[in-house]
Each structure stands twice: as structure tokens, then as C-alpha cells.
Design a protein around this motif. Structure first.
Motif, PDB file in Angstrom:
ATOM      1  N   LEU A  51      14.395  12.315  12.517  1.00 59.65           N
ATOM      2  CA  LEU A  51      13.670  11.142  13.020  1.00 59.65           C
ATOM      3  C   LEU A  51      13.061  10.353  11.863  1.00 59.65           C
ATOM      4  CD1 LEU A  51      12.402   9.455  15.353  1.00 59.65           C
ATOM      5  CD2 LEU A  51      10.457  11.042  15.252  1.00 59.65           C
ATOM      6  N   ALA A  52      12.427  11.050  10.939  1.00 57.78           N
ATOM      7  CA  ALA A  52      11.809  10.386   9.788  1.00 57.78           C
ATOM      8  C   ALA A  52      12.844   9.642   8.958  1.00 57.78           C
ATOM      9  CB  ALA A  52      11.073  11.411   8.927  1.00 57.78           C
ATOM     10  N   ARG A  53      13.983  10.259   8.772  1.00 53.14           N
ATOM     11  CA  ARG A  53      15.040   9.618   7.987  1.00 53.14           C
ATOM     12  C   ARG A  53      15.609   8.405   8.716  1.00 53.14           C
ATOM     13  NH1 ARG A  53      20.208  12.979   6.109  1.00 53.14           N
ATOM     14  NH2 ARG A  53      20.542  12.938   8.342  1.00 53.14           N
ATOM     15  N   GLN A  70      15.632  21.312   3.941  1.00 54.77           N
ATOM     16  CA  GLN A  70      15.341  21.256   2.502  1.00 54.77           C
ATOM     17  C   GLN A  70      16.214  20.219   1.799  1.00 54.77           C
ATOM     18  OE1 GLN A  70      15.987  25.425   1.774  1.00 54.77           O
ATOM     19  NE2 GLN A  70      13.796  25.915   1.889  1.00 54.77           N
ATOM     20  N   ARG A  71      17.472  20.126   2.211  1.00 59.54           N
ATOM     21  CA  ARG A  71      18.381  19.143   1.609  1.00 59.54           C
ATOM     22  C   ARG A  71      17.934  17.717   1.939  1.00 59.54           C
ATOM     23  NH1 ARG A  71      22.058  16.359   3.729  1.00 59.54           N
ATOM     24  NH2 ARG A  71      22.222  17.596   5.628  1.00 59.54           N
ATOM     25  N   ILE A  72      17.634  17.451   3.206  1.00 60.91           N
ATOM     26  CA  ILE A  72      17.218  16.106   3.629  1.00 60.91           C
ATOM     27  C   ILE A  72      15.878  15.736   3.013  1.00 60.91           C
ATOM     28  CG2 ILE A  72      16.563  14.693   5.611  1.00 60.91           C
ATOM     29  CD1 ILE A  72      18.570  16.371   7.261  1.00 60.91           C
ATOM     30  N   SER A  73      14.991  16.718   2.832  1.00 67.56           N
ATOM     31  CA  SER A  73      13.648  16.434   2.305  1.00 67.56           C
ATOM     32  C   SER A  73      13.698  15.804   0.921  1.00 67.56           C
ATOM     33  CB  SER A  73      12.801  17.702   2.280  1.00 67.56           C
ATOM     34  OG  SER A  73      13.246  18.591   1.277  1.00 67.56           O
ATOM     35  N   GLU A  74      14.774  16.055   0.195  1.00 71.55           N
ATOM     36  CA  GLU A  74      14.908  15.480  -1.152  1.00 71.55           C
ATOM     37  C   GLU A  74      15.095  13.968  -1.120  1.00 71.55           C
ATOM     38  OE1 GLU A  74      18.118  17.679  -2.883  1.00 71.55           O
ATOM     39  OE2 GLU A  74      16.976  19.558  -2.899  1.00 71.55           O
ATOM     40  N   ASP A  75      15.465  13.411   0.040  1.00 69.74           N
ATOM     41  CA  ASP A  75      15.664  11.968   0.180  1.00 69.74           C
ATOM     42  C   ASP A  75      14.352  11.198   0.295  1.00 69.74           C
ATOM     43  OD1 ASP A  75      18.371  12.510   0.160  1.00 69.74           O
ATOM     44  OD2 ASP A  75      18.585  12.393   2.345  1.00 69.74           O
ATOM     45  N   ILE A  97       5.678  16.973   7.903  1.00 69.62           N
ATOM     46  CA  ILE A  97       6.020  17.580   9.183  1.00 69.62           C
ATOM     47  C   ILE A  97       5.098  18.778   9.355  1.00 69.62           C
ATOM     48  CG2 ILE A  97       8.388  16.709   9.245  1.00 69.62           C
ATOM     49  CD1 ILE A  97       9.308  19.600   8.720  1.00 69.62           C
ATOM     50  N   GLU A  98       4.619  18.927  10.564  1.00 66.76           N
ATOM     51  CA  GLU A  98       3.604  19.938  10.840  1.00 66.76           C
ATOM     52  C   GLU A  98       3.987  20.688  12.106  1.00 66.76           C
ATOM     53  OE1 GLU A  98      -0.960  19.449  10.189  1.00 66.76           O
ATOM     54  OE2 GLU A  98      -0.508  18.701  12.195  1.00 66.76           O
ATOM     55  N   GLY A  99       3.909  22.009  12.052  1.00 67.03           N
ATOM     56  CA  GLY A  99       4.240  22.821  13.207  1.00 67.03           C
ATOM     57  C   GLY A  99       3.431  24.096  13.242  1.00 67.03           C
ATOM     58  N   ASP A 100       3.532  24.798  14.369  1.00 65.92           N
ATOM     59  CA  ASP A 100       2.715  26.002  14.546  1.00 65.92           C
ATOM     60  C   ASP A 100       3.477  27.299  14.302  1.00 65.92           C
ATOM     61  OD1 ASP A 100       4.223  26.254  16.881  1.00 65.92           O
ATOM     62  OD2 ASP A 100       2.625  25.519  18.172  1.00 65.92           O
ATOM     63  N   SER A 101       4.698  27.210  13.788  1.00 67.00           N
ATOM     64  CA  SER A 101       5.458  28.415  13.456  1.00 67.00           C
ATOM     65  C   SER A 101       5.303  28.713  11.963  1.00 67.00           C
ATOM     66  CB  SER A 101       6.940  28.244  13.791  1.00 67.00           C
ATOM     67  OG  SER A 101       7.663  29.349  13.300  1.00 67.00           O
ATOM     68  N   PHE A 102       4.477  29.702  11.648  1.00 72.24           N
ATOM     69  CA  PHE A 102       4.242  30.062  10.256  1.00 72.24           C
ATOM     70  C   PHE A 102       5.536  30.500   9.574  1.00 72.24           C
ATOM     71  CE2 PHE A 102       3.031  32.937   6.832  1.00 72.24           C
ATOM     72  CZ  PHE A 102       2.119  32.156   6.150  1.00 72.24           C
ATOM     73  N   VAL A 103       6.397  31.195  10.320  1.00 68.21           N
ATOM     74  CA  VAL A 103       7.656  31.685   9.749  1.00 68.21           C
ATOM     75  C   VAL A 103       8.540  30.513   9.347  1.00 68.21           C
ATOM     76  CG1 VAL A 103       9.765  32.973  10.266  1.00 68.21           C
ATOM     77  CG2 VAL A 103       7.556  33.880  10.989  1.00 68.21           C
ATOM     78  N   VAL A 104       8.665  29.508  10.214  1.00 76.49           N
ATOM     79  CA  VAL A 104       9.505  28.344   9.918  1.00 76.49           C
ATOM     80  C   VAL A 104       8.908  27.537   8.765  1.00 76.49           C
ATOM     81  CG1 VAL A 104      10.371  26.138  10.824  1.00 76.49           C
ATOM     82  CG2 VAL A 104      10.541  28.222  12.205  1.00 76.49           C
ATOM     83  N   ILE A 105       7.608  27.312   8.789  1.00 78.76           N
ATOM     84  CA  ILE A 105       6.954  26.550   7.716  1.00 78.76           C
ATOM     85  C   ILE A 105       7.165  27.266   6.378  1.00 78.76           C
ATOM     86  CG2 ILE A 105       4.741  25.723   6.815  1.00 78.76           C
ATOM     87  CD1 ILE A 105       5.748  24.133   9.251  1.00 78.76           C
ATOM     88  N   SER A 106       6.971  28.578   6.355  1.00 79.74           N
ATOM     89  CA  SER A 106       7.169  29.355   5.126  1.00 79.74           C
ATOM     90  C   SER A 106       8.606  29.268   4.644  1.00 79.74           C
ATOM     91  CB  SER A 106       6.795  30.823   5.348  1.00 79.74           C
ATOM     92  OG  SER A 106       5.431  30.937   5.645  1.00 79.74           O
ATOM     93  N   ALA A 107       9.557  29.315   5.568  1.00 78.14           N
ATOM     94  CA  ALA A 107      10.966  29.229   5.190  1.00 78.14           C
ATOM     95  C   ALA A 107      11.290  27.860   4.593  1.00 78.14           C
ATOM     96  CB  ALA A 107      11.851  29.515   6.395  1.00 78.14           C
ATOM     97  N   ILE A 108      10.758  26.797   5.185  1.00 71.60           N
ATOM     98  CA  ILE A 108      11.008  25.450   4.659  1.00 71.60           C
ATOM     99  C   ILE A 108      10.410  25.311   3.262  1.00 71.60           C
ATOM    100  CG2 ILE A 108      10.556  22.985   4.956  1.00 71.60           C
ATOM    101  CD1 ILE A 108      10.510  23.549   8.019  1.00 71.60           C
ATOM    102  N   LYS A 109       9.221  25.862   3.085  1.00 75.51           N
ATOM    103  CA  LYS A 109       8.575  25.796   1.773  1.00 75.51           C
ATOM    104  C   LYS A 109       9.267  26.683   0.749  1.00 75.51           C
ATOM    105  CE  LYS A 109       3.848  24.673   3.144  1.00 75.51           C
ATOM    106  NZ  LYS A 109       2.456  25.150   3.135  1.00 75.51           N
TER     107      LYS A 109
END
Length: 192
Positions: A100-102, A140-145, A111-123
Motif C-alpha cells: 500500500l505504501a509503495r 525487506q526487499r521492498i523496504s529498500e525502495d 509499519i506497526e503491528g502487534d506481532s513481536f515475532v513478525v516485527i523481529s523477523a522484518i528487522k
């Protein structure tokens, strides 16, 4: 130790169901590796929450607006209509937020969410070789844009608006700027 045994039993049961219902065979070594990885992720997520000094008054958690030139997108698995496990559904909701952001050409995004596991994985602070790993790598790939891209964890109590808006998707289509009164009242409560 008991928790690890229970987790291994669950992984065996899950593998058995995949074999019976999807025809997918998993080797015993892979099942053990999956359970071990899952245990480490679970332990990492819960150890942060259970540390002394971590805010225990969950009712005081509030959504915080971003800086003026930044767009914050809160995601929630409730908007995902596919039959996925909870963590994969959260990862899918996160990638939908990034898309959506792209699409909107936003350059500074949180982007903010309540899944600590997903947030940790993205980071990149946890292993993303789980079933949702490809989704994480896509994020992670899209975030570089983006000019600026941040990922933040928020407790479920602070993500209530995203949860309520996402749950509307189960009731059919809705227009983002024509939300029901319930959503407006939840937003008002969050802004107090």
C-alpha cells in the motif's frame, strides 16, 4: 523442558496433518529443527515481554502519531482472508501494508503491528526461515525502495484501531474514508 516437549509434539502433529491433508512429507530432522527454531522465536518474544521493568499496565498503551512528514500504517492479521497460521497472517498483513505504501508513493513509512515475532523477523533480529520467510524477505526487499522505513512493535491494546478496521473486511467491502461510527469512537479514544 516440558514446554519444549509440548512444542515438539505440536510440530509432529502439524507435520502429520500436512502429510495427511496436503500430501507433504517432512523428515524427522526437519520437524525437530522447526520446533527448535520456533522455540527460540517464542522464547525471544516472551523473554522481552516478561522482563522486569517492561510496562505491565497494558491499558496505558496508546497509538502514537508519526512525525509530520511520515506515514504510519498499522497492520493486523484480521484483514487477511487466506487460511494461514496466525504468524503467517500477520506477515501477510505487513506485506500488504508495505505494498500500500509503495502504491501510494509514500517515501517515509512506519509499519506497526502487534506481532513481536513478525516485527523481529522484518528487522532481521530473528530467523525468518519459517513458512512466512518469503513474505519477510519480500518486505525487506521492498523496504529498500523507501527514503525512510521503520518497523515498530505495539502491544495489541495499542493496535485496536487497526484490528477493528481490519475486521470490517470480514463484513464485506468498505471505503477507508467512510468508516462506521464504532471505528470513529475507537479512534477518538486512542487520541485522548
Amino acid at each position: 523442558m516440558f514446554e519444549k516437549i509440548i512444542l515438539l509434539c505440536w510440530a509432529i502433529w502439524h507435520s502429520r496433518n500436512k502429510r495427511i491433508f496436503e500430501g507433504k512429507h517432512t523428515e524427522a530432522v526437519e520437524i525437530v529443527a522447526f520446533a527448535d527454531k520456533y522455540w527460540k522465536e517464542l522464547h525471544a518474544a516472551t523473554s522481552v515481554v516478561l522482563q522486569p521493568g517492561v510496562r505491565s499496565d497494558r491499558n496505558s498503551v496508546r497509538w502514537e502519531p508519526p512525525e509530520n512528514d511520515v506515514v504510519k500504517i498499522n497492520f493486523d492479521a484480521t484483514c487477511v482472508r487466506q487460511p494461514l497460521d496466525p504468524t503467517s497472517a500477520e506477515a501477510k498483513a505487513a506485506v500488504l501494508a508495505v505494498h500500500l505504501a509503495r502504491e501510494r508513493n509514500w517515501t517515509k513509512v512506519i509499519i506497526e503491528g502487534d506481532s513481536f515475532v513478525v516485527i523481529s523477523a522484518i528487522k532481521g533480529t530473528s530467523d525468518s526461515r519459517a513458512g512466512y520467510g518469503n513474505i519477510i524477505m519480500d518486505i525487506q526487499r521492498i523496504s529498500e525502495d523507501f527514503e525512510e522505513f521503520r518497523v515498530q512493535h505495539i502491544l495489541r491494546e495499542g493496535n485496536r484501531v487497526a484490528h477493528e478496521v481490519a475486521s470490517l473486511s470480514k463484513q464485506g467491502d468498505y471505503h477507508l474514508f467512510d468508516l462506521p461510527p464504532l471505528i470513529h469512537s475507537v479512534i477518538s479514544l486512542e487520541m485522548c
